[in-house]
Design a protein around this motif. Sequence first.
Motif, PDB file in Angstrom:
ATOM      1  N   ARG A 150       0.844  -1.202   0.000  1.00  0.00           N
ATOM      2  CA  ARG A 150       0.000   0.000   0.000  1.00  0.00           C
ATOM      3  C   ARG A 150       0.876   1.247   0.000  1.00  0.00           C
ATOM      4  O   ARG A 150       0.591   2.222  -0.689  1.00  0.00           O
ATOM      5  N   ALA A 151       1.939   1.212   0.797  1.00  0.00           N
ATOM      6  CA  ALA A 151       2.830   2.369   0.862  1.00  0.00           C
ATOM      7  C   ALA A 151       3.495   2.613  -0.485  1.00  0.00           C
ATOM      8  O   ALA A 151       3.960   3.718  -0.762  1.00  0.00           O
ATOM      9  N   ASN A 152       3.563   1.582  -1.308  1.00  0.00           N
ATOM     10  CA  ASN A 152       4.135   1.758  -2.626  1.00  0.00           C
ATOM     11  C   ASN A 152       3.081   2.100  -3.671  1.00  0.00           C
ATOM     12  O   ASN A 152       3.362   2.096  -4.870  1.00  0.00           O
ATOM     13  N   GLY A 153       1.885   2.337  -3.213  1.00  0.00           N
ATOM     14  CA  GLY A 153       0.857   2.804  -4.128  1.00  0.00           C
ATOM     15  C   GLY A 153       0.254   1.733  -5.020  1.00  0.00           C
ATOM     16  O   GLY A 153      -0.346   2.048  -6.043  1.00  0.00           O
ATOM     17  N   ILE A 154       0.399   0.461  -4.640  1.00  0.00           N
ATOM     18  CA  ILE A 154      -0.216  -0.600  -5.445  1.00  0.00           C
ATOM     19  C   ILE A 154      -1.738  -0.504  -5.298  1.00  0.00           C
ATOM     20  O   ILE A 154      -2.239  -0.369  -4.181  1.00  0.00           O
TER      21      ILE A 154
END
Lengths: 658, 341, 358
Positions: free
Chosen positions: B244-248
């Motif tokens: 999530r933190a990587n924007g997936i």
Amino acid sequence: MSAITTATEAIESPNALRRLFRRPLALACIGYLLLVILVAILAPVIWPGVDHEQAGDLIRARQGSTPDHWFGTDALGRDVLQRLLVGTRVTMVGVVEGMVVVLALGVPLGVIAGYFGGLPDRILTWISDLTFSIPGLIVILVVLSIFKASLLAAMITFGLLVSPHLIRLVRSATLPVSRELYIEAARVSGLSRFYILRHHVLPRIAGPIIVQASFLAAAILLVQSGLAYLNLIIEAPAPSWGGMIAEGLENISSQPWLIWPPGIAIGLTMLAFLLLSDQIRDVGVETWQGPRRRIRRKDITQVQAAALRVEGGRSDSGDDGSPAEVALLSMEGVRVSVSSPGGELTIIEGVTLDVRVGETVGLVGESGSGKTMTAMAILGLLTGGAQITSGEIRFAGRNLVGLSEQQLRRIRGSEIGLISQEPMVGFNPVFRIGTQLEDTLRLHQGMTRRQARVAAIDLLRRVRLPDPAAVARRYPHELSGGMAQRVAIARALSGNPTLLIADEPTTALDVTVQAEILELLRELAHDERMAILLVSHDWGVIADVCDRAVVMYAGQVVERAGIIPIFREPMHPYTAALLSSNPHHAIPGDVLPTIPGTVPKPGAWPVGCHFQARCRLSTTECGEAKIPMLQPTDERETRCLHFRVLAQESELVEVTRS
Amino acid sequence: MTSLDVNVALQQPQVRRGSRIGGLLRDPIAQVITRRILFAIPLLFVVSALSFVLMRLIPGDPARQILGPSGSPEAYAALREQLGLDLPLYQQYWDWLQNAVQGNLGTSIFRGESVVDILNQRLPVTFSLLFLSLLVTLIVGVTLGVLSAVRGGATGRGIDVLSQLGFILPSFWVAAVLVSIFAVQLRLLPAVGYVPIDDSVADWLRSLVLPVAAIALASVAAVARQTREAMLDVLGSEHIRMARANGIPPHRILLRYALKPAGTRVMTMLGLEAVSLLGGTVFIESVFAMPGLGSIAVSATYQQDVPLVVGVTVYFTILVVIVNLIVDLMYTWLDPRVRTA
Amino acid sequence: MIENSSVHRDSRPLLEVRDLGVVYKLGRRRPPLQAVDGVSLSVAPRETVGIVGESGSGKSTIGRAILGLAPIDRGTISLAGDDITHAGYGQRRKISADLQVIFQDPYSSLNPTRTIGQTLSESLIAQGHRSRSEIEARVATMLHRVGMSEDAASKYPNRFSGGQRQRIAIARALMTQPRLVICDEPTSALDLSVQAQILNLMRELQDEFQLSYLFIAHDLAVVRHLSHRIIVVYKGQVMEQGASNTVYSFPAHPYTRALLSAVPVPDPVEQGSWRELRLSDASEARAPSGENACPFASRCPHAVAICRTSRPALEETPEGSSVACHRWRDLRTPATTAVRNNGISQVPQSSPSNSIGA
């Protein structure tokens, strides 16, 4: 984060039984099961003839519910209710017989396998695996083809075949307990194995055993009624729940209701076992497992809710064109709260901080200070029901607070990267490192698969991993801790972010590896002008890489300063006390200065200064009103009314030193 | 800067691989198959030996049963010799085992036919039932489990209730209710019987709808429950937070990043469910009067036709071994740690 | 500074470990792991010996072997003259009066289902004490001594914070009035301010109860603060050992130096100069070496041929420490000795803020 809420719900008494009885649902289940047992004992005594009754009142056969026969009569005119109640006994006897075998084998053997390990464990595991592959019902049929209509033989066989389930469960419950340090402390004290098993192991595993036992009781009930249904364990006229279903099925077109009473009886009893095991599990979890993280559905639904939300949030990007030299990230009065039974609970209070381009800012504090929560708030990744309730987080000219999940997603990874404390578990265990890097590269940079493959290896090279192509083919579990953190940094860089949030990035690493990772972070900041927000509890790490430091205590920022002044001349008593309690600078063997008391929990924060109760400088003033951030000099801020006293003291040191 | 840390980790896999024996065994798939087959041998041995010993525990013996009380002592002795009953037990088992290995599981006492012939005839019925039930279990169970993990509210609770019902209701009772509704009341589907797939695919399917529905309910419930728990665990894990933190995007997180790791636990469950599904065919084939292995096992039990019962046991065990092999292969595909560790 | 004279060096050592080897079997497929490989050490009465090393160095295993919790492959361990290498239950029970332990994780070291009182009285029960009132009195005394209130005895561990639990764990260790306490990373799970409290407590108790500590930790500052002597281990072997000040001020082994220079100093200016040193010491990892080699050879910037073919023995340095390095004499240049000598006394905060919280 969620530990805050669980910690406040302090557990009163670990007496699990008492708390089980306080649950209405558990009471209902226990009550029902006791009733069934009572019926099983009494019904055959009250209606002794039913077991041998070939046929009842044939004139009144196939009736529906009447005042004489509440549940009607069957094809042979026998009372359905009587047969149901009398049939309870054989059902329950079967369950008890099976459970005796299961418990007698499962608990001791499971404990032996789990606690002693070694050869007995290997043998038992092998036997269990073997038994799981044996179609149990067929084996019961073999037995019944020899011991004709023997309920006991069938139930013992089934008990034998099911007990490996309990053995395995008890084993896996015992195993972690047997490695607990308190067991080792007991062994060091020379306590006997029996004492340790009795006093340390059994109380810990009792909960899971009872849960599994009631689950297995349900499974035995099911098989018992199935065998009764097949007419394999009960001689003809005697009633049983399963047998009554078979009778009902024979008459399914003329008396379709006949299958319902026994079906419902079985279903209710099964339900009682199932719900009871759920209740016991819940009680067990809250008893001594204490602040264990349970995933709330709410957290998960955020993922899905975001997927469904097509548009949303106000888009206030670029509404005021802020000049570029202003901070890249600027948090202004950010407050984070969770909703608790006692109303809204503030866990982060008005955090203000800036990170400029190319600058490394350290966010320091002890556990419970809210530093990690602050970092997560920037990315909108708060868990445990925490929410930003006020304040602004301006990043590259936009306010991130109030952005939709979809808008935040475009920022995460591509504009703000994150590396965490546990790099290894931060990677999906089932995909190769290269695949995971390619995923983010394609997402953020719109690359094709082939381009991403090349770029992934470039990224790995950029974080100075030798043989990047080999690393890309690895799975996460094949990396060492230091390598994993390098790869994590590579992934964080995949979207070319301008800000990197590093949450305790070296805490889990050895010092020599830590030194290398810190070196890499410094190079990123220096050579690539990356802004870094470094969250850490380690003052050494902060001193090594940061340009400025922000100190947090009990949900507040208490001090902000450049890196040299904050170490040389702390202007908040908390910073000063924390620095001096570090044995690094103390004279070996001397008494270390300590801070008395403990960090107040959210909800227990005093009116004024959060540190006042532990502070040697505190006066009545400190408790009267909220303490604002004061500015002793242009570059320094402190949330302390008495910073001058501290400043004088450190001047004094300067004087005595020279 | 590089460190030993990096170097050692780079060397490890090669070291491990080198220590393995044989070129073929380097392939993880081959390893799984070998392990399963090696496991199946003691399994079949144990099952058959147990059955064989039990078989000889019968009060009286098969010769007496075949002849009945009227048989003359001479005929009895002759039959005993013919059946090999005068030999010591281990000798009898050894003979049986030699025959079994050659595909001869003896003769049914009651029917007088070869056990293998009887069972081969009935295998397709049970196999169809098992195969379709597993398929339904996998598809419906996983779908419901994922939905239940992701959706709170009414959907989630609905699925929870369904999976609890599946657990508490006996399959034969569910079958009875289904027959009463769909066959007796609505007359939509046949109440009993089985149509071979060679005769008509549509009728084959129609004849299997109710049995599969009844038998799969419990395993769908179990798999749905397991899927939900596994998904909740995975969704709460650090790597999902980092994804999530990587924007997936969420749908990708759900279907790619969470489902695959959760799949290993689902597979384990499916393997266990396959065994109980197989047991369930005993009831279901009786309810629907299907000429499969399960129903003949029941009638053979009534008739105390031990060779036939033992034969069914061997067949069932082989089916379990095959299902477990498939499950293991899927497991290996899902989890790389199994492959390298 | 801690004076060595405060320790009875001349008296017979309380704990004597000779050529200890611990091997863990890791199953059929993997080779066994040599966790400890020929370690010898001794602890005198009232002495604190620190063992430092990185994860996987075997430092905790040494402690566990002494406690009878690790499979000893070779060597001997004796406590107060008695051989306890392979002590059985009976002997363990006897020696537990003298030998106790404090573990790292305060959450796992107390059984959540037992009250503090039950946990504390356990070792007394094992010693054969039966009088309930005596045991209760002792529990109350010890709780009081470690700074807990006496009514803690009736409570369960979940009521206490990490620091409080560690105090309770210390109380448990001291219930039988042992002579030697193995401390396995006792403060590494704690916050800085709590760590200081626990370290102070441990020092006070050492004086009061005449304790010896075998203090195992990865944090060099913490080890240095408490220890009279220090042993640096790497891959299960002793690299260097000697008086605490000597090892810190004149590290003779390249590994000790690497370790010391890697620790970031909580002072930005000082750390800046450290970093230079760290960079100059940096090196590419070299080819892995064979079995009979210096364990550090593959990582050592100064390794030469002999380092990869023969394992160095411990040799005495002029400063009085022992070092296991073929090249320690060559490496004694002024630039690389006197490493951490300066950083300590120059720090501003050390004296005035002592008064905080006092």
